[in-house]
Design a protein around this motif. Structure first.
Motif, short mmCIF file in Angstrom:
data_model
loop_
_atom_site.label_atom_id
_atom_site.label_comp_id
_atom_site.label_asym_id
_atom_site.label_seq_id
_atom_site.Cartn_x
_atom_site.Cartn_y
_atom_site.Cartn_z
N ASN A 167 -1.30 7.65 -3.50
CA ASN A 167 -1.03 8.97 -4.07
C ASN A 167 -1.19 10.11 -3.07
N MET A 168 -1.06 9.82 -1.79
CA MET A 168 -1.14 10.84 -0.74
C MET A 168 0.09 10.74 0.14
N GLY A 169 0.47 11.84 0.72
CA GLY A 169 1.59 11.83 1.65
C GLY A 169 1.22 12.51 2.95
N ILE A 197 0.81 -1.22 0.00
CA ILE A 197 0.00 0.00 0.00
C ILE A 197 0.84 1.27 0.00
N GLY A 198 2.08 1.18 0.50
CA GLY A 198 2.85 2.42 0.56
C GLY A 198 4.24 2.26 1.12
N ILE A 199 4.79 3.39 1.50
CA ILE A 199 6.17 3.45 2.00
C ILE A 199 6.27 4.52 3.08
N ALA A 200 7.13 4.26 4.05
CA ALA A 200 7.42 5.26 5.09
C ALA A 200 8.92 5.56 5.03
N THR A 258 10.82 14.03 10.98
CA THR A 258 9.45 13.75 10.56
C THR A 258 9.40 12.42 9.83
N ILE A 259 8.34 11.66 10.09
CA ILE A 259 8.13 10.40 9.39
C ILE A 259 7.14 10.66 8.28
N ASN A 260 7.55 10.39 7.06
CA ASN A 260 6.71 10.60 5.88
C ASN A 260 6.08 9.27 5.50
N VAL A 261 4.75 9.26 5.36
CA VAL A 261 4.03 8.05 4.98
C VAL A 261 3.32 8.35 3.67
N LEU A 285 -9.21 15.56 8.63
CA LEU A 285 -9.03 14.58 7.57
C LEU A 285 -9.44 13.18 8.01
N SER A 286 -10.36 12.59 7.24
CA SER A 286 -10.75 11.19 7.39
C SER A 286 -10.60 10.54 6.03
N LEU A 287 -10.35 9.23 6.02
CA LEU A 287 -10.15 8.50 4.78
C LEU A 287 -11.15 7.36 4.66
N ALA A 288 -11.66 7.12 3.45
CA ALA A 288 -12.50 5.95 3.18
C ALA A 288 -11.58 4.86 2.64
#
Length: 120
Positions: free
Chosen positions: A39-41, A14-17, A32-35, A86-89
């Motif tokens: 297509n969102m960061g 699903i992604g990368i940190a 800072t931890i970037n997740v 911010l909430s995510l579906a």
């Protein structure tokens, strides 16, 4: 995977940190931890990342509200974030991957902290 100037902490489907590497001429915050996912960061500090894991676990504890052949793939789950606006579906399966991404990232950060203390 990301390129120069980054330190990958953990990745999955699903992604990368990652964190930016420390440099004297860089304005980016290396603490800072970037997740990155879908297509969102997001940029979290360690406390926010732990809260985000709790938010994910809370969402996973809710019943799936979707009917059909593959209810675990339906984006019917609402994930609250440490960012109050911010909430995510997401689907149940995406939430499982997100939990793995965040938990794996926290594990890597804690392991690095322990190893740094041993080396010092």
């Amino acid at each position: 995977m990301l390129g120069k100037g980054t330190n990958t902490l953990y990745s999955n489907k699903i992604g990368i940190a990652f964190q930016w590497q420390k440099t004297t001429n860089c304005r980016r915050n290396s603490n800072t931890i970037n997740v990155l996912f879908n297509n969102m960061g997001f940029r979290f500090d360690i406390v926010e990342l732990k809260v985000f894991l709790q938010d994910i676990e809370f969402s996973l504890s809710k019943p799936i509200e979707c009917k059909g052949d593959n209810p675990k793939d339906c984006q019917s789950m609402i994930l609250e974030t440490p960012l109050s606006q911010l909430s995510l579906a997401m689907s149940y399966n995406e939430l499982l991957l997100m939990k793995d991404l965040v938990a794996g990232t926290l594990f890597e950060l804690e392991l690095a902290s322990i190893l740094n203390k041993i080396v010092q």
